[in-house]
Scaffold this motif. Sequence first.
Motif, PDB file in Angstrom:
ATOM      1  N   ALA A 489      74.082 -19.120 -68.265  1.00  0.00           N
ATOM      2  CA  ALA A 489      74.042 -19.687 -67.056  1.00  0.00           C
ATOM      3  C   ALA A 489      72.206 -19.537 -66.686  1.00  0.00           C
ATOM      4  O   ALA A 489      71.648 -20.602 -66.467  1.00  0.00           O
ATOM      5  N   GLN A 490      71.869 -18.540 -67.216  1.00  0.00           N
ATOM      6  CA  GLN A 490      70.211 -18.292 -67.179  1.00  0.00           C
ATOM      7  C   GLN A 490      69.444 -19.227 -68.136  1.00  0.00           C
ATOM      8  O   GLN A 490      68.588 -19.705 -67.952  1.00  0.00           O
ATOM      9  N   LEU A 491      70.099 -19.320 -69.339  1.00  0.00           N
ATOM     10  CA  LEU A 491      69.389 -20.240 -70.334  1.00  0.00           C
ATOM     11  C   LEU A 491      69.337 -21.775 -69.885  1.00  0.00           C
ATOM     12  O   LEU A 491      68.414 -22.176 -69.771  1.00  0.00           O
ATOM     13  N   ARG A 492      70.574 -22.180 -69.143  1.00  0.00           N
ATOM     14  CA  ARG A 492      70.585 -23.539 -68.449  1.00  0.00           C
ATOM     15  C   ARG A 492      69.333 -23.590 -67.589  1.00  0.00           C
ATOM     16  O   ARG A 492      68.695 -24.729 -67.139  1.00  0.00           O
ATOM     17  N   GLU A 493      69.476 -22.617 -66.533  1.00  0.00           N
ATOM     18  CA  GLU A 493      68.546 -22.642 -65.331  1.00  0.00           C
ATOM     19  C   GLU A 493      66.920 -22.617 -65.791  1.00  0.00           C
ATOM     20  O   GLU A 493      66.290 -23.096 -65.464  1.00  0.00           O
ATOM     21  N   LYS A 494      66.628 -21.681 -66.964  1.00  0.00           N
ATOM     22  CA  LYS A 494      65.072 -21.382 -67.221  1.00  0.00           C
ATOM     23  C   LYS A 494      64.642 -22.566 -67.961  1.00  0.00           C
ATOM     24  O   LYS A 494      63.516 -22.367 -68.132  1.00  0.00           O
ATOM     25  N   ALA A 495      65.409 -23.500 -68.933  1.00  0.00           N
ATOM     26  CA  ALA A 495      64.910 -23.984 -69.841  1.00  0.00           C
ATOM     27  C   ALA A 495      63.853 -24.952 -69.360  1.00  0.00           C
ATOM     28  O   ALA A 495      64.185 -25.572 -68.465  1.00  0.00           O
ATOM     29  N   ARG A 496      62.984 -24.963 -70.147  1.00  0.00           N
ATOM     30  CA  ARG A 496      61.687 -26.082 -70.013  1.00  0.00           C
ATOM     31  C   ARG A 496      61.468 -26.837 -71.259  1.00  0.00           C
ATOM     32  O   ARG A 496      61.338 -26.178 -72.253  1.00  0.00           O
TER      33      ARG A 496
END
Length: 520
Positions: A489-496
Amino acid sequence: MAVARNSTFDDPFYQPADEFFPANNKIGLTFDDITLATLYSEILPRDTQLDTALADLLHLHIPIISSDMDTVTESRMAIAMALNGGLGLIHYNMPERQQLSEVSRVKNHVHGLIQDPIQVFPHQQIGDVLKTIEERKFTFSTFPVVDEKGKLVGLLSGHVVKPRYAAKKISEALTPRAQVHTITKKELGRDPIARADKFFTEHIGIHKLLVVDDDDHLHGLITMSDVERITQERKAQFKPARDAHLHLICGAAISATRNAFGELNRDHILNHVGALVERGVDAVAVSTAHGHSRGVGDTVKMLRDAFSKLPIIAGNVTSAAAVDFLADCGANAVKVGQGPGSICTTRIVAGVGIPQLTALYVASRAARRKRVTLLADGGITKSGDIVKALTLADAVICGGILAGCREAPGDVMEIGGKLYKKYRGMGSIAAMKEGSAASYGHAPDPARKVAPEGIEALKEVAGSVDRVLAQLIGGIQSGMGYLGAANLAQLREKARFIRVSPAGQREAVPHDVVELKTGN
Ligand code: XMP
């Protein structure tokens, strides 16, 4: 310590998905077209969690699924995938009866108790047993001996299953009932593995424990090696993916078959899925090249009505409208990918399909709204692609990357001193022919395609699934560490994201050196 981001300089370059993809909406992008920006991190790769829930009743410990292709997933692959925390989708290019037994093989695999151990009878000769071992390629030679009513009579130990005793009757050679170690089902209790583990520790040199009921009928067999394997698994970081009864999970693909009049084969599909559910299947995948179609929609609706709790995967699609459609029909997870696969020719033959990351972005926004999950299907050739896919999807489906593994169906062949396995598209001529053979006896499906949309190819042999997955998982965890993401979930949220120029793509792979060893 909180570390502030220098947002003035970074933000215009490294954009979140909702800015990046709309800003690039004139061009279809795929994995190598973009890269992910690294972010401040306090997360060590080994501490990242890879769990993913694809439906209420479908939880994986790693977000990797093996593709429903006849050169990728049968029971051996599905077992290996589930043991590593993932999922295998058994393909449907085989007679339906066979697909049912493939699912049963996975569901009955090493869950501690072998419920249908191979039994022998007192009147048989040792020679008969040796012949069966040879014919059925058993790797064990100790068998419970039962009478015609299934009551335990003794144990035929591997020590006496030798050609020199071939003419002897089993009744002369067996270890008698009184000397055989048994346990009742009741005594096994709620944790059979822990109970059996204790038994083997207390009984030096005994490697088999027979399970009986109160009347001494044989009900199963527990082996020390299975118990040790399962105990070991419990300590591993990524636990096997099991159902509520501790059986390994398994998926199966089905197609939206039609009768000779072009109508959906409703009874046929319902009966087959009913039989899969009876065998304990954990998900069915309505797998077609064009999921945004009436046939797939009607099939998903019909299955949703008939099996309210069954996790349903449907696809393949590349648009938000298609995700909306399949979600409204009752799918839990939607497969995204039209033409990215390593053996696909859909884009060449039919001129359709969308580069995978753009397709995933568009689909992911609809999926979020409809509360369905997304599976990124096809085009994955390295772990970095999986990290990129997981910024938009809940799991990935892999074909080619697993097709060279020992657990994939098919024989190893040697060409020019190198070892290969066959890998072919399900829309290739050979696979389509086999599909017709598999449905022998039924009217040919009028929806079957005329022009092939896949090729036949070879993959270099890649060792075991354990090894390949360990590499992939290591790469995913590494990517998450770089982004400071503790879970998916954090990967989806943080990805730039940022696009990469052709020179940037060349820079991304080893260059200007003579390569001695590859990364694998
Ligand atoms: P990879 O890249 O992992 O892709 O080898 C596997 C996926 O490709 C799809 N697939 C096909 N697509 N023609 C296609 O256009 C085909 O013959 C074909 N066979 C498989 C499928 O989605 C699979 O998971």
